[in-house]
Design an enzyme around this catalytic site. Structure first.
Site, mmCIF file in Angstrom:
data_model
loop_
_atom_site.group_PDB
_atom_site.id
_atom_site.type_symbol
_atom_site.label_atom_id
_atom_site.label_comp_id
_atom_site.label_asym_id
_atom_site.label_seq_id
_atom_site.Cartn_x
_atom_site.Cartn_y
_atom_site.Cartn_z
ATOM 1 N N PHE A 1 -14.436 -3.709 1.905
ATOM 2 C CA PHE A 1 -15.309 -2.739 1.440
ATOM 3 C C PHE A 1 -15.470 -2.465 0.095
ATOM 4 O O PHE A 1 -16.678 -1.824 -0.237
ATOM 5 C CB PHE A 1 -14.778 -1.239 2.181
ATOM 6 C CG PHE A 1 -14.774 -1.343 3.596
ATOM 7 C CD1 PHE A 1 -15.525 -1.964 4.497
ATOM 8 C CD2 PHE A 1 -13.764 -0.586 4.102
ATOM 9 C CE1 PHE A 1 -15.206 -2.061 5.938
ATOM 10 C CE2 PHE A 1 -13.308 -0.800 5.605
ATOM 11 C CZ PHE A 1 -14.131 -1.400 6.464
ATOM 12 N N ARG B 1 0.778 -1.300 0.034
ATOM 13 C CA ARG B 1 -0.085 0.004 -0.002
ATOM 14 C C ARG B 1 0.742 1.223 0.167
ATOM 15 O O ARG B 1 0.645 2.383 -0.861
ATOM 16 C CB ARG B 1 -0.778 0.030 1.309
ATOM 17 C CG ARG B 1 -0.384 0.003 2.687
ATOM 18 C CD ARG B 1 -1.138 0.039 3.722
ATOM 19 N NE ARG B 1 -0.639 -0.045 5.064
ATOM 20 C CZ ARG B 1 -1.074 0.047 6.103
ATOM 21 N NH1 ARG B 1 -2.490 0.339 6.486
ATOM 22 N NH2 ARG B 1 -0.400 -0.075 7.419
ATOM 23 N N ARG C 1 -1.126 -4.638 3.408
ATOM 24 C CA ARG C 1 -1.181 -3.921 4.761
ATOM 25 C C ARG C 1 0.387 -3.917 5.059
ATOM 26 O O ARG C 1 0.972 -3.212 5.776
ATOM 27 C CB ARG C 1 -1.846 -4.268 5.602
ATOM 28 C CG ARG C 1 -1.834 -3.847 7.132
ATOM 29 C CD ARG C 1 -2.882 -4.472 8.212
ATOM 30 N NE ARG C 1 -2.579 -4.110 9.319
ATOM 31 C CZ ARG C 1 -1.932 -4.841 10.223
ATOM 32 N NH1 ARG C 1 -1.729 -5.869 9.919
ATOM 33 N NH2 ARG C 1 -1.875 -4.283 11.573
ATOM 34 N N GLU D 1 -19.122 3.760 0.384
ATOM 35 C CA GLU D 1 -18.213 3.134 -0.916
ATOM 36 C C GLU D 1 -19.159 3.029 -2.147
ATOM 37 O O GLU D 1 -18.642 3.265 -3.271
ATOM 38 C CB GLU D 1 -17.864 1.846 -0.472
ATOM 39 C CG GLU D 1 -16.731 1.636 0.569
ATOM 40 C CD GLU D 1 -17.114 1.832 1.798
ATOM 41 O OE1 GLU D 1 -16.173 2.007 2.679
ATOM 42 O OE2 GLU D 1 -18.401 1.772 2.205
ATOM 43 N N ASP E 1 -7.191 -7.599 12.522
ATOM 44 C CA ASP E 1 -8.705 -7.253 12.547
ATOM 45 C C ASP E 1 -9.669 -8.523 12.328
ATOM 46 O O ASP E 1 -10.764 -8.450 12.575
ATOM 47 C CB ASP E 1 -8.841 -6.493 11.353
ATOM 48 C CG ASP E 1 -8.248 -4.990 11.457
ATOM 49 O OD1 ASP E 1 -7.971 -4.771 12.707
ATOM 50 O OD2 ASP E 1 -8.051 -4.227 10.726
#
Length: 328
Positions: free
Chosen positions: A91, A18, A174, A66, A124
């Protein structure tokens, strides 16, 4: 105006995918003046904070909306802009209908770049780990799907998708990723690349699994097994010619991906080969289940995505090949 011969920041080996994407897009934006970025309140998590800082007037904040963001991207593309839609992979699925109708159905020149795919989300947990995005997006007609192997390839792929006319879905990530590609590496949409040649079996991998596949090849070399490792960073359109060549030359393939084994890279490889050059295939990926909370490397071990598990799949597929050759 789009230009390809422009300065680049690619090659920072310590970057996550990213961060590499954010830096490269920001560098290229000076020359690709019709690029705009659309964000869903996660610029700090997608690398887009670099773009926002330098080009605030070309950065559109949609908040946690989104569907609206993707629909707006389709409209912006109709005016000649190149919208780069950025959010987490999970998302992107929320806006699937808008991707299908407002982007792909109209063949709008929109680039959807998803961070935090697969088990890379880590702590997460399963609700945020996108293990079905490749399957979902490659099923959309006309959608190009890309999953780069390291920060260097992200830079090359970013430039390539800006030059490409049509909708694209690209994974980033990530966590920091080990650099596996050297300066001579060339990225081309729709082409796989042989990173290590071999004669006994081919491992076809994408994303973070490319480095792990190279680890597996090192393990197997000590056992006298010669492994060809292919970086199949474009999953759609997939490089059928290279797959057929591997099937005919080695007669056995293992696929490896940070994704559900259903519908992703493995499915794309199997679909291509069953029509052209069938051979035994083993699949490395998450076995049709949701993930859980943990560090990415711990999760990769739990869900059997690491080098030793890829090596075991190679041994299994070679055994299947031998039985097939002996008519068993």
């Amino acid at each position: 105006m789009t230009q390809t011969n422009v300065p680049s920041l690619i090659g920072s080996s310590g970057d996550s995918l990213r961060e590499a994407f954010g830096k490269e897009l920001t560098q290229l934006a000076e020359h690709y003046t019709n690029v705009v970025v659309l964000d869903a309140d996660v610029a700090g998590g997608t690398g887009m904070h670099h773009f926002l800082k330098k080009y605030p007037e070309r950065f559109y904040q949609f908040g946690i909306a989104e569907q609206n963001m993707v629909a707006a991207a389709g409209g912006m593309a109709s005016t000649g802009l190149i919208p780069v839609v950025t959010t987490f992979g999970v998302f992107c699925l929320r806006a699937y209908e808008q991707v299908r109708l407002s982007v792909a159905y109209c063949r709008r020149n929109v680039k959807i770049v998803a961070s935090h795919p697969g088990l890379d989300v880590g702590p997460d947990g399963g609700s945020a780990q996108t293990l079905e995005d490749i399957a979902a997006f490659r099923a959309i007609p006309g959608m190009t799907v890309i999953s780069p192997a390291d920060s260097f390839e992200v830079g090359l792929a970013t430039r390539a998708i800006l030059d490409f006319d049509g909708p694209v879905y690209m994974r980033t990530g990530r966590s920091p990723v080990r650099r596996v590609l050297d300066e001579s590496y060339q990225f081309e949409i729709g082409k796989g690349r042989i990173l290590r040649d071999g004669t006994d079996v081919a491992i076809v991998a994408c994303g973070v699994e490319v480095a792990r596949s190279l680890d597996a090849a090192e393990i197997l070399e000590k056992e006298g097994i010669s492994v060809r490792v292919i970086n199949m960073s474009t999953i759609k359109p997939i490089d059928i010619d290279l797959l057929v060549r591997c099937s005919r030359e080695m007669g056995a393939i293992v696929t490896a991906e940070d994704h559900n084994v259903i519908g992703g890279l493995g499915g794309a490889v199997a679909e291509a080969l069953v029509q052209n050059a069938p051979c035994p295939i083993e699949f490395i990926g998450v076995r049709d289940e949701f993930g859980e909370s943990g560090e990415p490397e711990e999760l990769a071990e739990k869900y059997k995505l690491t080098g030793p598990y890829i090596a075991e799949a190679v041994r299994k597929v070679i055994a299947r090949k031998m039985r097939r050759e002996h008519g068993e």
